[in-house]
Motif scaffolding. Structure first.
Motif, PDB file in Angstrom:
ATOM      1  N   PRO A 311       0.825  -1.212   0.000  1.00  0.00           N
ATOM      2  CA  PRO A 311       0.000   0.000   0.000  1.00  0.00           C
ATOM      3  C   PRO A 311       0.859   1.263   0.000  1.00  0.00           C
ATOM      4  CG  PRO A 311      -0.759  -1.571   1.657  1.00  0.00           C
ATOM      5  CD  PRO A 311       0.564  -2.076   1.157  1.00  0.00           C
ATOM      6  N   ALA A 313      -1.009   4.697  -0.361  1.00  0.00           N
ATOM      7  CA  ALA A 313      -1.862   5.885  -0.295  1.00  0.00           C
ATOM      8  C   ALA A 313      -1.272   6.887   0.686  1.00  0.00           C
ATOM      9  CB  ALA A 313      -3.277   5.507   0.138  1.00  0.00           C
ATOM     10  N   HIS A 318       1.165   8.992  -5.139  1.00  0.00           N
ATOM     11  CA  HIS A 318      -0.038   8.171  -5.166  1.00  0.00           C
ATOM     12  C   HIS A 318      -1.173   8.889  -5.892  1.00  0.00           C
ATOM     13  CE1 HIS A 318      -3.862   6.486  -3.588  1.00  0.00           C
ATOM     14  NE2 HIS A 318      -3.201   5.344  -3.660  1.00  0.00           N
ATOM     15  N   GLU A 320      -5.400   7.965  -7.509  1.00  0.00           N
ATOM     16  CA  GLU A 320      -6.488   6.976  -7.539  1.00  0.00           C
ATOM     17  C   GLU A 320      -6.318   6.021  -8.716  1.00  0.00           C
ATOM     18  OE1 GLU A 320      -8.784   6.343  -5.275  1.00  0.00           O
ATOM     19  OE2 GLU A 320      -7.770   7.873  -4.058  1.00  0.00           O
ATOM     20  N   GLU A 323      -3.738   3.564  -7.742  1.00  0.00           N
ATOM     21  CA  GLU A 323      -4.266   2.594  -6.793  1.00  0.00           C
ATOM     22  C   GLU A 323      -5.086   1.524  -7.492  1.00  0.00           C
ATOM     23  OE1 GLU A 323      -5.045   0.473  -3.463  1.00  0.00           O
ATOM     24  OE2 GLU A 323      -3.560   2.076  -3.727  1.00  0.00           O
ATOM     25  N   ARG A 326      -2.665  -0.792  -9.025  1.00  0.00           N
ATOM     26  CA  ARG A 326      -2.023  -1.655  -8.020  1.00  0.00           C
ATOM     27  C   ARG A 326      -2.927  -2.835  -7.665  1.00  0.00           C
ATOM     28  NH1 ARG A 326      -1.353  -2.497  -2.349  1.00  0.00           N
ATOM     29  NH2 ARG A 326      -3.205  -1.233  -1.923  1.00  0.00           N
ATOM     30  N   GLN A 327      -4.204  -2.563  -7.469  1.00  0.00           N
ATOM     31  CA  GLN A 327      -5.134  -3.635  -7.139  1.00  0.00           C
ATOM     32  C   GLN A 327      -5.222  -4.653  -8.277  1.00  0.00           C
ATOM     33  OE1 GLN A 327      -6.387  -4.146  -4.275  1.00  0.00           O
ATOM     34  NE2 GLN A 327      -6.083  -2.175  -3.247  1.00  0.00           N
ATOM     35  N   ARG A 350      -0.956  -3.895   5.008  1.00  0.00           N
ATOM     36  CA  ARG A 350      -2.058  -2.951   4.839  1.00  0.00           C
ATOM     37  C   ARG A 350      -2.840  -2.737   6.141  1.00  0.00           C
ATOM     38  NH1 ARG A 350      -5.018  -7.170   0.856  1.00  0.00           N
ATOM     39  NH2 ARG A 350      -6.064  -8.486   2.413  1.00  0.00           N
ATOM     40  N   ALA A 356      -5.775   0.712   1.347  1.00  0.00           N
ATOM     41  CA  ALA A 356      -4.874   1.393   0.413  1.00  0.00           C
ATOM     42  C   ALA A 356      -3.669   1.982   1.130  1.00  0.00           C
ATOM     43  CB  ALA A 356      -5.612   2.490  -0.350  1.00  0.00           C
ATOM     44  N   ARG A 357      -3.700   1.990   2.471  1.00  0.00           N
ATOM     45  CA  ARG A 357      -2.632   2.584   3.274  1.00  0.00           C
ATOM     46  C   ARG A 357      -1.881   1.527   4.078  1.00  0.00           C
ATOM     47  NH1 ARG A 357      -2.644   8.110   4.182  1.00  0.00           N
ATOM     48  NH2 ARG A 357      -4.359   9.208   3.155  1.00  0.00           N
TER      49      ARG A 357
END
Length: 389
Positions: A311, A313, A318, A320, A323, A326-327, A350, A356-357
């Motif tokens: 993660p 964020a 970073h 959206e 992110e 990344r997922q 995580r 996300a963090r």
């Protein structure tokens, strides 16, 4: 004398980086640590990013005592094809002749290189570290015969001249966090001793850890206690990417040019891609590169453990969009079938309340690099399965 089951194994390694102008007509003393023990120590020099040939007048290997000083009587001269001098062409490497001395596991060595004349662009590894062994608060305390280690820098530079044979520290006047012109140490060890290479970025180099021990160091500490012992060598580059070059080559190129050219490496742990996402890379491009990396390794008889991207964020780069990518990349790492095994670093680090963090205790403060505890959690998340025989 070796046996038919002895094999060369990489016991220390570093990725090659372009580090600007190199030192001229002096001696550098690199302090590194072995992973597994053996005999017939060999040092590989690299001029991967050089703009001219580099001549080393003498190369010596000794045992650090304190600072740049060496244990009396430990410093031994290496030869290259029987000669004490070697010239390495731009883009080339040079492997020393074997040194007939025993090498202990998890043991510091000092490799001193006398650079003759102009060296041009330095090839080395930035963010070099030489933390004390064993790592604090992680795993067993010591191996049999270990002694407390004094502080030492990763490398030292001397006043002008050839001081490679010096066992004292008087000529070495500058401490630097750079390893110079070296990318591997190898030993002859009994099979099935083998090595694992960590192909990564600044998280692999230990950024964020207050002790200087990154997760590959912690993994190495436990892996050397396996039966048979396993070497873990660090091919991380700070700022490194999969799809583009930085101070080092792209990860895909490093695999073929650096990792697979070093002996005894049977497994690669791949954890790289956050810097690519931060630069706007698409998930599809990273996934395609992962496929190529896995296929190239497999064709060389090397298996790949895929690491999920951690993660980030709150980090400076970073977004959206990043992110979501990344997922997608992590879903592929977990279920896409490209890798031989998985290290789920994302799940290990995580924050369950905000996936996300990073979990706050695992965040060094920049929301990107793990803290000391975070590096410990990453090492604990890796299981290297036994090799199939």
């Amino acid at each position: 004398m070796g046996t038919l089951t002895d094999r060369p194994v990489t016991t220390w390694a570093a990725a090659a980086e372009r580090l600007g102008g190199g030192p001229r007509d002096l001696t550098v003393r690199n302090v590194v640590r072995t992973a597994v023990g053996g005999s017939g120590l060999r040092v590989r020099l690299t001029n991967a990013f050089g703009d001219r040939p580099v001549t080393f007048g003498h190369v010596y290997v000794g045992v650090p005592l304190a600072g740049a000083a060496l244990e009396p009587g430990s410093n031994r001269m290496l030869t290259f094809g029987g000669s004490p001098e070697v010239t390495v062409a731009p883009g080339a490497t040079a492997l020393s002749d074997p040194l007939p001395v025993p090498v202990r596991p998890r043991h510091r060595l000092a490799v001193s290189l006398h650079v003759r004349g102009e060296a041009g662009t330095l090839t080395g590894r930035n963010r070099a570290t030489a933390p004390a062994y064993p790592p604090p608060g992680f795993g067993p305390k010591r191996l049999p015969g270990d002694r407390p280690e004094p502080a030492t820098a990763p490398a030292y530079r001397s006043v002008p001249g050839d001081h490679a044979a010096d066992e004292g520290s008087g000529a070495f006047i500058e401490e630097v966090a750079v390893w110079h012109w070296m990318d591997a140490l190898t030993v002859t060890a009994p099979a099935p001793v083998s090595a694992v290479a960590v192909l990564g970025d600044s998280i692999a180099t230990g950024v964020g850890s207050e002790t200087g021990h990154g997760w590959p160091d912690l993994l190495a500490d436990s892996a050397v206690r396996r039966s048979p012992p396993l070497a873990v060598v660090n091919e991380g580059v700070s700022g490194g990417r999969v799809l583009a070059a930085g101070t080092g080559r792209p990860a895909e190129t490093r695999l073929t040019a650096e990792v697979l050219t070093k002996p005894g490496i049977d497994t690669v742990i791949l954890l790289a891609g956050l810097n690519d996402l931060g630069a706007g890379a698409r998930a599809d491009d990273l996934i395609a590169a992962y496929d190529r990396i896995a296929a190239t390794a497999r064709s060389a008889g090397v298996r790949v453990i895929g690491g999920t991207l951690t993660p980030y964020a709150g980090a400076e780069y970073h977004t959206e969009e990043g992110e979501r990518a990344r997922q997608e990349v992590n879903a592929y790492a977990r279920h896409g079938g490209a890798f031989d095994a998985l290290a789920d670093f994302d799940a290990a680090l995580r924050d369950p309340a905000d996936p996300a963090r990073l979990l706050p205790r695992y965040d060094c403060g920049d929301h990107l690099h793990p803290s000391t505890s975070g590096h410990q959690a990453m090492a604990a998340a890796v299981e290297v399965p036994p090799l199939r025989t």
